[in-house]
Write an enzyme that holds these catalytic residues in place. Structure first.
Site, PDB file in Angstrom:
ATOM      1  N   ASP A  80       0.833  -1.210   0.000  1.00  0.00           N
ATOM      2  CA  ASP A  80       0.000   0.000   0.000  1.00  0.00           C
ATOM      3  C   ASP A  80       0.861   1.250   0.000  1.00  0.00           C
ATOM      4  OD1 ASP A  80      -2.162   1.651   0.267  1.00  0.00           O
ATOM      5  OD2 ASP A  80      -2.505   1.216   2.392  1.00  0.00           O
ATOM      6  N   GLY A 109      -4.155  10.480 -10.798  1.00  0.00           N
ATOM      7  CA  GLY A 109      -4.260  11.787 -11.441  1.00  0.00           C
ATOM      8  C   GLY A 109      -3.207  12.004 -12.515  1.00  0.00           C
ATOM      9  N   GLU A 150      -1.120  11.114 -16.052  1.00  0.00           N
ATOM     10  CA  GLU A 150      -1.669  10.723 -17.340  1.00  0.00           C
ATOM     11  C   GLU A 150      -1.791   9.201 -17.474  1.00  0.00           C
ATOM     12  OE1 GLU A 150      -0.579  11.626 -21.802  1.00  0.00           O
ATOM     13  OE2 GLU A 150      -0.097  13.265 -20.419  1.00  0.00           O
ATOM     14  N   ASP A 184     -10.800   4.795  -1.295  1.00  0.00           N
ATOM     15  CA  ASP A 184     -11.163   3.822  -0.253  1.00  0.00           C
ATOM     16  C   ASP A 184     -12.683   3.641  -0.241  1.00  0.00           C
ATOM     17  OD1 ASP A 184      -8.516   3.845   0.402  1.00  0.00           O
ATOM     18  OD2 ASP A 184      -8.829   4.213   2.540  1.00  0.00           O
TER      19      ASP A 184
HETATM   20  C1  GAL Z   1      -5.248   2.759   2.914  1.00  0.00           C
HETATM   21  C2  GAL Z   1      -5.880   1.659   2.087  1.00  0.00           C
HETATM   22  C3  GAL Z   1      -6.846   0.870   2.945  1.00  0.00           C
HETATM   23  C4  GAL Z   1      -6.139   0.320   4.160  1.00  0.00           C
HETATM   24  C5  GAL Z   1      -5.433   1.458   4.912  1.00  0.00           C
HETATM   25  C6  GAL Z   1      -4.587   0.923   6.053  1.00  0.00           C
HETATM   26  O1  GAL Z   1      -4.271   3.404   2.139  1.00  0.00           O
HETATM   27  O2  GAL Z   1      -6.550   2.230   0.988  1.00  0.00           O
HETATM   28  O3  GAL Z   1      -7.403  -0.180   2.173  1.00  0.00           O
HETATM   29  O4  GAL Z   1      -5.192  -0.637   3.751  1.00  0.00           O
HETATM   30  O5  GAL Z   1      -4.599   2.204   4.053  1.00  0.00           O
HETATM   31  O6  GAL Z   1      -3.932   1.919   6.763  1.00  0.00           O
END
Ligand code: GAL
Length: 408
Positions: free
Chosen positions: A153, A193, A195, A214
């Protein structure tokens, strides 16, 4: 123009659906959209060994495992804020006193697979340890713990788009070096955002890629998430899937803090959950449940485990369905399936009034002939031919999901 290209491709041969040449990540995994459960929607960072194990057990006893769900994925919150003295990422020992190997063994003993979360940044969104600068060490530890799925992430990544891409590629290579098959789920917000929007390169890097904001347990937010990936249909296929985020089916507003209810968010109804699931199925989205499986009511289990809906999602052709027509507030989605002249159709009433929709072969990009259409939610079967098929009384925010096969 977009639609014209789409129609021409389909008329020539359904396989032209994958108009993009970039190869999907060739790690032999995620040949159909991954199915599992992730801790974030239900628990946020408040996860521990006991909760995760009881969820894994519920995944088996509730029938979710038999329906195809296999990954039990820890999201943010499993790790500490510091590495140990040897520089290794470590589980929070108060929350996970038995350690990751024991947890992973118990999950595997149930016939399920184990997933974990990390970040290409120094810290995660929760301010806990990320993998930056320690990628191979972490990948090796994940492999040694028996991890089968990594959600990587973007959170708090500082750097250019090129650096961000390099960070996601680095973890791909580190995972490959471990020799363990690990599904690689990327949330590469660094190209948001821009291209390219991360495509098509992300296809060669990860097995799935978050393309949405999210998700929340809210009808409009759910639509915003699915709409975000609609134009990316041609990139999806065995080995790579566009990810509109995890499922909210059965969340019952658990993730709606006051910040969101003040903005008018409200938990989806059963009818809306069914439509949400139908959209994820026809769009070949990963089916990662986020509800509390330990106390899942039968009507929620009936949505998540519906065999006809899951079969549409898991069709081996791997085409991502997409909207082809909207009339009177009803949006028609179409997804070709692997059998000859076989497809799925979804009519979604996005409006606030009960509506009808007249389905015709042309709208479904099907050649002339007779077809049998099975409503996966009611089990009813209808004949579909040149006369078309009238879908009457579609409730507001309701849907009809059909599996269609040639009748001759
Ligand atoms: C966000 C993500 C979520 C969750 C969260 C945890 O960036 O979109 O799905 O993983 O972090 O902190």
């Amino acid at each position: 123009m977009q639609r014209r290209r789409f129609l021409m491709g389909m008329a020539a041969a359904p396989l032209l659906w994958h108009a993009n040449d970039a190869r999907a990540l060739d790690n032999g995994l995620a040949l159909t959209p991954p199915m599992g459960w992730n801790s974030w929607n239900c628990f946020r960072a408040e996860i521990d060994e006991e909760k995760i194990l009881s969820i894994a057990e519920a995944m088996v006893s509730s029938g979710m495992k038999d329906a195809g769900y296999e990954y039990v994925i820890l999201d943010d919150g499993w790790q500490t804020a510091e590495r140990d003295s040897g520089g290794r990422i470590q589980p929070n020992s108060v929350k996970f006193p038995g350690g990751m190997n024991a947890l992973s063994d118990s999950i595997h003993a149930l016939g399920l697979k184990f997933g974990i979360y990390s970040s290409p940044s120094y810290t995660s969104c929760e301010g806990l340890m990320g993998s930056r600068g320690h990628e191979q060490r972490d990948a090796d530890d994940f492999a040694a713990w028996g991890v089968d799925y990594l959600k990587y992430d973007w959170c708090k990544f500082e750097g250019s788009e090129a650096e961000c891409r390099a960070a996601f590629e680095l973890m791909r290579d580190c995972l490959a070096k471990t020799g363990r098959p690990i599904v690689y789920s990327a949330h590469d917000k660094c190209t948001e955002g821009s291209e390219s929007g991360g495509l098509p390169w992300i296809r060669e890097v990860a097995n799935l890629h978050r393309v949405s904001p999210d998700i929340k347990d809210d009808w409009n937010r759910m639509l915003e998430c699915i709409d975000a990936g609609v134009e990316l249909y041609e990139f999806a296929g065995p080995g790579y899937w566009n990810d509109p985020d995890m499922l909210e089916v059965g969340s019952f507003g658990k993730d709606l803090t006051e910040r969101f209810t003040r903005r008018g968010y409200r938990a989806m109804t059963l009818n809306e959950y069914r439509t949400h699931f139908s959209l994820w199925c026809i769009a070949s989205a990963p089916l990662i449940a986020g509800n509390d499986l330990r106390c899942m009511p039968p009507d929620i289990a009936a949505i998540l485990t519906n065999p006809g809906a899951v079969a549409i999602n898991q069709d081996p052709l791997g085409a991502q369905g997409r909207p082809v027509k909207t009339r009177d507030g009803v949006q028609l989605w179409f997804k070709p399936k692997s059998g000859e002249r076989s497809c799925a159709a979804l009519a979604v009433n996005r409006g606030d009034e009960t509506a009808s929709f007249s389905l015709d072969l042309e709208a479904l990009l099907l050649g002339p002939g007779r077809y049998a259409a099975r409503d996966v939610w009611t089990g009813e079967t209808f004949a579909l031919d040149a006369e078309g098929l009238a879908l009457n009384g579609i409730e507001p925010h309701g849907c009809v999901l059909l599996s269609i096969e040639p009748a001759e």
